[in-house]
Motif scaffolding. Structure first.
Motif, PDB file in Angstrom:
ATOM      1  N   SER A  44       4.168 -23.800  15.572  1.00  0.00           N
ATOM      2  CA  SER A  44       3.710 -24.723  16.711  1.00  0.00           C
ATOM      3  C   SER A  44       2.500 -24.888  16.552  1.00  0.00           C
ATOM      4  O   SER A  44       1.872 -26.126  17.048  1.00  0.00           O
ATOM      5  N   ASP A 170       9.714 -29.698  18.804  1.00  0.00           N
ATOM      6  CA  ASP A 170       9.254 -28.285  18.543  1.00  0.00           C
ATOM      7  C   ASP A 170      10.563 -27.621  19.268  1.00  0.00           C
ATOM      8  O   ASP A 170      10.524 -27.644  20.711  1.00  0.00           O
ATOM      9  N   GLU A 171      11.623 -27.142  18.525  1.00  0.00           N
ATOM     10  CA  GLU A 171      12.415 -26.266  19.080  1.00  0.00           C
ATOM     11  C   GLU A 171      13.224 -26.982  20.394  1.00  0.00           C
ATOM     12  O   GLU A 171      13.251 -26.515  21.627  1.00  0.00           O
TER      13      GLU A 171
HETATM   14 MG   LIG Z   1       6.455 -21.968  18.121  1.00  0.00          MG
END
Ligand SMILES: [Mg+2]
Ligand SMILES: Nc1ncnc2c1ncn2[C@@H]1O[C@H](COP(=O)(O)OP(=O)(O)OP(=O)(O)O)[C@@H](O)[C@H]1O
Length: 246
Positions: A44, A170-171
């Protein structure tokens, strides 16, 4: 093949702690590239740097061949980069259609006159995105009434509606059950056709099915990049991340 994103020797330090330690990463135009690695590896943090949310301590980032190191997020947005931010980019008090329309407007229409003249085109584009993300039946519902999975689909729609050529997710399936995650990943596969995708995802089965190439980040370093088959066969990756003993 042309390069969409190029990271050279990126480091990021928070105080005395070095989180990223010389990351080199090349993302080709039109590829689906997954970034995997254990919790706390720096995935991240790397996304924040690419998206212009924070600055690298050292190193260089190029977007479509142009150096953008240190460029702020809004400038990167104009250059065709979009990042999906969980649910924070959704206006909960607006309908699905108005949310998507805002995203299209923000990126395509420069002036108020332009907005008025092109209103029909903008509506059509918004409708196209809403259908692509499977929310046509929820078009006139307020975003507050959507389920979590639908909100995430809307969030993906907002990134798509900007017309961005490079998407960072991101995810995107975090917090979803297996069926929802499978649907979301199918949606991502369909809607990112022809665009460049960089995705962080913990579900290895999904990553290996979706990605053209995979990079593995461990303790702030990319230890391998390759096709899913190459990554699955890489001994260093299996030991450091996939949890196998050599
Ligand atoms: Mg992360
Ligand atoms: N603003 C910050 N200040 C200090 N340390 C930070 C900051 N942001 C992240 N870190 C630290 O950097 C490391 C990497 O965090 P990051 O969130 O990038 O990991 P990640 O690979 O995305 O992990 P996860 O898979 O759990 O999402 C962690 O140890 C985290 O505590």
């Amino acid at each position: 093949m042309n390069t969409a994103l190029e990271l050279k020797q990126i480091t990021k330090r928070f105080g005395a702690t070095e989180i990223l330690r010389g990351v080199d990463l090349t993302i080709r135009q039109g590829e689906r590239h997954a970034l995997i690695g254990p919790n706390g590896a720096g995935k991240s943090t790397l996304f924040d740097l690419i998206a212009g949310r924070t600055q690298p301590t050292s190193g260089h980032i190029a977007l479509n061949g142009v150096d953008v190191t240190g460029a702020p997020a809004h400038r990167l947005g104009r250059k065709g980069l979009a990042r999906s931010f969980q649910t924070t980019s959704v206006f909960t008090g607006l309908t699905v259609h108005d949310n998507v329309r805002c995203a299209v407007l923000g990126s395509r229409a420069a002036t108020w006159r332009d907005r008025w003249v092109r209103s029909g085109v903008i509506d059509q584009e918004a409708q196209r995105v809403i259908e692509a993300i499977g929310l046509a039946e929820r078009r006139d519902e307020l975003a507050t009434s959507l389920s979590y999975a639908e909100l995430r689909a809307l969030d993906l729609g907002l990134a798509l509606a900007t017309g961005a050529s490079v998407l960072l997710l991101d995810e995107p399936t975090a917090g979803m059950n297996r069926a929802e995650a499978a649907r979301a990943l199918a949606l991502i596969r369909e809607t990112t056709q022809g665009r460049t995708l960089l995705i962080v995802e913990h579900d290895m089965e999904a990553v290996f099915a979706l990605a053209d190439r995979i990079s593995v980040l461990v303790q702030g370093r990319v230890i391998a990049t390759g096709t899913p088959a190459e990554i699955a066969a890489n001994t260093a990756v299996r030991t450091a991340y996939l949890g196998e003993t050599p």
